[in-house]
Design an enzyme around this catalytic site. Structure first.
Site, short mmCIF file in Angstrom:
data_model
loop_
_atom_site.label_atom_id
_atom_site.label_comp_id
_atom_site.label_asym_id
_atom_site.label_seq_id
_atom_site.Cartn_x
_atom_site.Cartn_y
_atom_site.Cartn_z
CG ASP A 94 36.62 17.37 21.31
OD1 ASP A 94 37.04 16.79 20.25
OD2 ASP A 94 36.93 17.57 22.55
NE ARG B 17 47.07 21.75 22.18
CZ ARG B 17 46.34 21.36 21.11
NH1 ARG B 17 46.66 20.26 20.77
NH2 ARG B 17 45.18 22.32 20.89
NE ARG C 299 41.52 27.41 17.76
CZ ARG C 299 42.26 26.56 18.10
NH1 ARG C 299 41.66 25.50 17.82
NH2 ARG C 299 43.52 26.78 19.01
CG HIS D 136 41.01 24.15 23.26
ND1 HIS D 136 41.93 25.18 23.18
CD2 HIS D 136 41.04 23.36 22.21
CE1 HIS D 136 42.43 24.79 21.94
NE2 HIS D 136 41.93 23.65 21.53
CB CYS E 65 37.35 21.56 18.42
SG CYS E 65 37.71 19.99 19.45
CD GLN F 233 38.22 24.76 18.84
OE1 GLN F 233 39.37 24.14 18.46
NE2 GLN F 233 37.27 25.09 17.89
N1 NVA Z 1 39.11 17.22 23.63
C1 NVA Z 1 40.28 17.09 22.57
C2 NVA Z 1 40.43 18.46 22.05
C3 NVA Z 1 41.51 18.47 21.08
C4 NVA Z 1 41.63 20.02 20.12
C5 NVA Z 1 41.51 16.81 23.45
O1 NVA Z 1 41.86 17.18 24.56
O2 NVA Z 1 42.36 15.74 22.77
N1 CP Z 2 41.05 21.98 17.75
C1 CP Z 2 42.38 21.95 18.11
O1 CP Z 2 42.81 22.54 18.88
O2 CP Z 2 43.00 21.47 17.07
P1 CP Z 2 44.43 20.85 17.40
O3 CP Z 2 44.79 19.83 18.32
O4 CP Z 2 45.13 20.40 15.87
O5 CP Z 2 45.61 22.32 17.69
#
Ligand code: NVA
Ligand code: CP
Length: 302
Positions: free
Chosen positions: A217, A99, A285, A126, A257, A129
């Protein structure tokens, strides 16, 4: 074989993963030990609840082991190169999940690693997801092709993966974003090349009208915090609330998500209401990442 973008999979491969995820969901933790003695390095530059927990539980359930590596605890944080990190980890583990802030980081990891690399969220995509999202849509409707989906809010990473997946799976997607927050042009071009039917509009009502799936989101993704106040203003008309939900088709579901900012992009009554598929989506997930790990790490040798 890497999963850096959802387009690293074909539509047919996605369907295979979804079928396997359904099977794994039915069998719960009776999944066999297909990843016995295999290890997955999970690198996190940002916080995570669902992604981290699903990766760790999935590896354990499949007989393997996940290592949680916070990027600031690694030598990566002191300047060791991404390339060297990828080469060295490839001598220890059977796969790397990462990540990252910058999508180029996960691309570079994948380029230099000798083991599969799985994008666990970048600023661009993602893919893990979207597999859970597709599984949830198919569970609710029984099919994906032609499903009318409305994305309401930020044209961000999750939106980008939704656009690309829509093109691969034949979803009828309309994205409603405030001007200046539309999805990346190159994502829309790629969706076009894949034969996608994606419309981008500014009016959330237009996207919601007759939609079978409404997805949103956060307005402030990880990394966008400096713009939080500005964004909260700009995105206010894009809230998923009962007014917007009065426009959707009968039997429509709502997806997010997570994590959600209740009272911002989604109201409590919608999030906790009968149309919400959000907790199933979150649970999925786990099942989808198991199917991904089986597929990507099952044949991987160090
Ligand atoms: N768009 C959000 C998704 C988190 C799972 C982010 O990047 O923070
Ligand atoms: N939806 C998702 O990726 O959640 P987290 O940021 O908690 O991993």
């Amino acid at each position: 074989m890497n999963l850096v973008s959802i387009t690293d999979l074909t539509g047919e491969e996605i369907l295979e993963i979804l079928d396997r995820s359904d099977e794994l969901k039915r069998s719960r933790s009776e999944t066999g030990q297909v990843l016995a003695r295999k290890s997955l390095a999970t690198i996190f530059e940002k916080p995570s609840t669902r992604t981290r927990v699903s990766l760790e539980v999935a590896m354990t359930d499949l007989g393997g082991h996940a290592l949680h590596l916070c990027s600031s605890d690694l030598q990566l944080g002191r300047g060791e190169t991404i390339a060297d990190t990828a080469r060295v980890l490839s001598r220890f583990v059977h796969g790397i999940a990462a990540r990252v802030f910058d999508h180029a980081t996960v691309e570079e990891l994948a380029f230099h690693a000798d083991v599969p690399v799985i994008n666990s969220l970048s600023n661009r995509e993602h893919p893990c997801q979207i597999l859970a999202d597709l599984m949830t849509m198919r569970e609710s409707f029984g099919y994906l092709e032609g499903l009318k989906v409305a994305w309401i809010g930020d044209g961000n990473n999750v939106c980008n993966s939704t656009i690309l997946a829509s093109a691969l799976m034949g979803l009828d997607l309309t994205v409603a974003c405030p001007p200046g927050h539309e999805p990346d042009g190159d994502i829309l071009d790629e969706a076009d090349r894949l034969g996608g039917r994606v419309k981008v509009v500014a009016d959330p009502a237009k996207a919601a009208e007759g939609a079978e799936v409404v997805e949103t989101d956060t307005w402030v993704s990880m990394g966008d915090e400096a713009e939080a106040a500005l964004r909260e203003n700009v995105f206010e008309p894009y809230q998923v609330n009962s007014g917007l939900m009065s426009l959707v088709s009968d039997g429509a579901i709502v997806m997010h998500c997570l994590p959600a900012h209740r009272g911002q992009e989604i109201t409590d009554d919608v999030m906790d209401g009968p149309q919400s598929a959000i907790l199933d989506q979150s649970e999925n997930r786990l099942h989808t990442i198991k199917a991904v790990l089986e597929r990507f790490l099952g044949g991987s040798t160090r």
